[in-house]
Scaffold this motif. Structure first.
Motif, PDB file in Angstrom:
ATOM      1  N   MET A   1       0.818  -1.188   0.000  1.00  0.00           N
ATOM      2  CA  MET A   1       0.000   0.000   0.000  1.00  0.00           C
ATOM      3  C   MET A   1       0.867   1.259   0.000  1.00  0.00           C
ATOM      4  SD  MET A   1      -3.072   1.092   0.032  1.00  0.00           S
ATOM      5  CE  MET A   1      -4.040   2.470   0.458  1.00  0.00           C
ATOM      6  N   GLU A   2       1.898   1.246   0.818  1.00  0.00           N
ATOM      7  CA  GLU A   2       2.786   2.404   0.904  1.00  0.00           C
ATOM      8  C   GLU A   2       3.483   2.654  -0.431  1.00  0.00           C
ATOM      9  OE1 GLU A   2       6.758   3.547   3.334  1.00  0.00           O
ATOM     10  OE2 GLU A   2       5.108   2.698   4.500  1.00  0.00           O
ATOM     11  N   ASN A   3       3.852   1.589  -1.140  1.00  0.00           N
ATOM     12  CA  ASN A   3       4.507   1.717  -2.437  1.00  0.00           C
ATOM     13  C   ASN A   3       3.582   2.404  -3.441  1.00  0.00           C
ATOM     14  OD1 ASN A   3       6.491   1.461  -4.357  1.00  0.00           O
ATOM     15  ND2 ASN A   3       5.885  -0.600  -4.929  1.00  0.00           N
ATOM     16  N   LYS A   4       2.285   2.073  -3.434  1.00  0.00           N
ATOM     17  CA  LYS A   4       1.333   2.708  -4.347  1.00  0.00           C
ATOM     18  C   LYS A   4       1.200   4.192  -4.041  1.00  0.00           C
ATOM     19  CE  LYS A   4      -1.517  -1.209  -5.619  1.00  0.00           C
ATOM     20  NZ  LYS A   4      -2.869  -1.732  -5.715  1.00  0.00           N
ATOM     21  N   ILE A   5       1.213   4.552  -2.785  1.00  0.00           N
ATOM     22  CA  ILE A   5       1.115   5.959  -2.399  1.00  0.00           C
ATOM     23  C   ILE A   5       2.338   6.715  -2.903  1.00  0.00           C
ATOM     24  CG2 ILE A   5       1.080   7.558  -0.443  1.00  0.00           C
ATOM     25  CD1 ILE A   5      -0.599   5.424   1.045  1.00  0.00           C
ATOM     26  N   GLU A   6       3.520   6.110  -2.774  1.00  0.00           N
ATOM     27  CA  GLU A   6       4.746   6.753  -3.254  1.00  0.00           C
ATOM     28  C   GLU A   6       4.706   6.933  -4.768  1.00  0.00           C
ATOM     29  OE1 GLU A   6       7.907   4.293  -1.843  1.00  0.00           O
ATOM     30  OE2 GLU A   6       7.608   4.877   0.237  1.00  0.00           O
ATOM     31  N   ILE A   7       4.208   5.947  -5.490  1.00  0.00           N
ATOM     32  CA  ILE A   7       4.098   6.045  -6.943  1.00  0.00           C
ATOM     33  C   ILE A   7       3.117   7.149  -7.313  1.00  0.00           C
ATOM     34  CG2 ILE A   7       3.279   4.849  -9.009  1.00  0.00           C
ATOM     35  CD1 ILE A   7       4.454   2.275  -7.808  1.00  0.00           C
ATOM     36  N   ASN A   8       2.003   7.216  -6.610  1.00  0.00           N
ATOM     37  CA  ASN A   8       1.018   8.267  -6.865  1.00  0.00           C
ATOM     38  C   ASN A   8       1.626   9.647  -6.675  1.00  0.00           C
ATOM     39  OD1 ASN A   8      -0.725   6.157  -7.185  1.00  0.00           O
ATOM     40  ND2 ASN A   8      -1.921   6.565  -5.352  1.00  0.00           N
ATOM     41  N   VAL A   9       2.371   9.834  -5.607  1.00  0.00           N
ATOM     42  CA  VAL A   9       3.014  11.124  -5.336  1.00  0.00           C
ATOM     43  C   VAL A   9       4.035  11.444  -6.422  1.00  0.00           C
ATOM     44  CG1 VAL A   9       4.526  12.369  -3.734  1.00  0.00           C
ATOM     45  CG2 VAL A   9       2.602  11.036  -2.857  1.00  0.00           C
ATOM     46  N   LEU A  10       4.783  10.453  -6.850  1.00  0.00           N
ATOM     47  CA  LEU A  10       5.773  10.657  -7.907  1.00  0.00           C
ATOM     48  C   LEU A  10       5.098  11.103  -9.207  1.00  0.00           C
ATOM     49  CD1 LEU A  10       8.661  10.397  -9.059  1.00  0.00           C
ATOM     50  CD2 LEU A  10       8.081   8.039  -9.615  1.00  0.00           C
ATOM     51  N   PHE A  11       4.041  10.401  -9.611  1.00  0.00           N
ATOM     52  CA  PHE A  11       3.333  10.769 -10.843  1.00  0.00           C
ATOM     53  C   PHE A  11       2.725  12.155 -10.745  1.00  0.00           C
ATOM     54  CE2 PHE A  11       2.478   6.089 -12.110  1.00  0.00           C
ATOM     55  CZ  PHE A  11       3.675   6.043 -12.793  1.00  0.00           C
ATOM     56  N   GLU A  12       2.095  12.474  -9.623  1.00  0.00           N
ATOM     57  CA  GLU A  12       1.485  13.786  -9.451  1.00  0.00           C
ATOM     58  C   GLU A  12       2.544  14.885  -9.479  1.00  0.00           C
ATOM     59  OE1 GLU A  12      -0.792  13.464  -5.878  1.00  0.00           O
ATOM     60  OE2 GLU A  12      -2.343  12.236  -6.839  1.00  0.00           O
ATOM     61  N   THR A  13       3.704  14.630  -8.887  1.00  0.00           N
ATOM     62  CA  THR A  13       4.793  15.601  -8.895  1.00  0.00           C
ATOM     63  C   THR A  13       5.317  15.798 -10.317  1.00  0.00           C
ATOM     64  OG1 THR A  13       5.431  14.939  -6.664  1.00  0.00           O
ATOM     65  CG2 THR A  13       7.077  16.143  -7.952  1.00  0.00           C
ATOM     66  N   LEU A  14       5.527  14.724 -11.023  1.00  0.00           N
ATOM     67  CA  LEU A  14       6.020  14.803 -12.398  1.00  0.00           C
ATOM     68  C   LEU A  14       5.060  15.575 -13.291  1.00  0.00           C
ATOM     69  CD1 LEU A  14       8.051  13.872 -14.589  1.00  0.00           C
ATOM     70  CD2 LEU A  14       6.614  11.867 -14.889  1.00  0.00           C
ATOM     71  N   LEU A  15       3.782  15.280 -13.176  1.00  0.00           N
ATOM     72  CA  LEU A  15       2.795  15.912 -14.040  1.00  0.00           C
ATOM     73  C   LEU A  15       2.538  17.371 -13.690  1.00  0.00           C
ATOM     74  CD1 LEU A  15       0.282  12.963 -14.371  1.00  0.00           C
ATOM     75  CD2 LEU A  15       1.878  13.805 -16.101  1.00  0.00           C
ATOM     76  N   SER A  16       2.875  17.787 -12.491  1.00  0.00           N
ATOM     77  CA  SER A  16       2.646  19.176 -12.102  1.00  0.00           C
ATOM     78  C   SER A  16       3.896  20.047 -12.209  1.00  0.00           C
ATOM     79  CB  SER A  16       2.100  19.232 -10.672  1.00  0.00           C
ATOM     80  OG  SER A  16       3.078  18.771  -9.762  1.00  0.00           O
ATOM     81  N   SER A  17       4.989  19.479 -12.689  1.00  0.00           N
ATOM     82  CA  SER A  17       6.223  20.263 -12.791  1.00  0.00           C
ATOM     83  C   SER A  17       6.090  21.325 -13.890  1.00  0.00           C
ATOM     84  CB  SER A  17       7.420  19.349 -13.064  1.00  0.00           C
ATOM     85  OG  SER A  17       7.261  18.679 -14.287  1.00  0.00           O
ATOM     86  N   PRO A  18       6.856  22.408 -13.783  1.00  0.00           N
ATOM     87  CA  PRO A  18       6.758  23.508 -14.748  1.00  0.00           C
ATOM     88  C   PRO A  18       7.027  23.046 -16.184  1.00  0.00           C
ATOM     89  CG  PRO A  18       8.095  24.148 -12.866  1.00  0.00           C
ATOM     90  CD  PRO A  18       7.829  22.675 -12.732  1.00  0.00           C
TER      91      PRO A  18
END
Length: 94
Positions: A1-18
């Motif tokens: 479960m923790e791994n999925k949360i980390e992946i979600n945060v990574l994707f959201e960070t990547l997609l919101s970068s300038p």
């Protein structure tokens, strides 16, 4: 479960970068065979991304999915392969 949360945060960070919403112009030359294969891969990827919550396309939202669908239609149209692609899809679904 923790791994999925980390992946979600990574994707959201990547997609919101300038710069991620900036448009990019591509000039490509592909064979018609490659265009059919690319269109099939995009269509399969779009369909699969809606079912896979750990994919980048899942987090990118409907706007990106719509852009990719439009891109797929455009490359098929420019190559004169829209009808061929539709008939191939009918063959593979029956």
């Amino acid at each position: 479960m923790e791994n999925k949360i980390e992946i979600n945060v990574l994707f959201e960070t990547l997609l919101s970068s300038p710069g991620m919403n900036e448009q990019v112009k591509l000039d490509m030359k592909l064979t018609r065979k490659a265009i059919l294969a690319l269109a099939a891969a995009l269509q399969t990827g779009i369909a699969g991304a809606k079912q896979t919550p750990s994919s980048l396309l899942f987090f990118s939202g409907e706007a990106v999915t719509a852009d990719l669908a439009e891109f797929t239609e455009n490359i098929l149209s420019k190559a004169g392969l829209t009808d061929v692609n539709q008939k191939l899809q009918l063959l593979t679904t029956t």
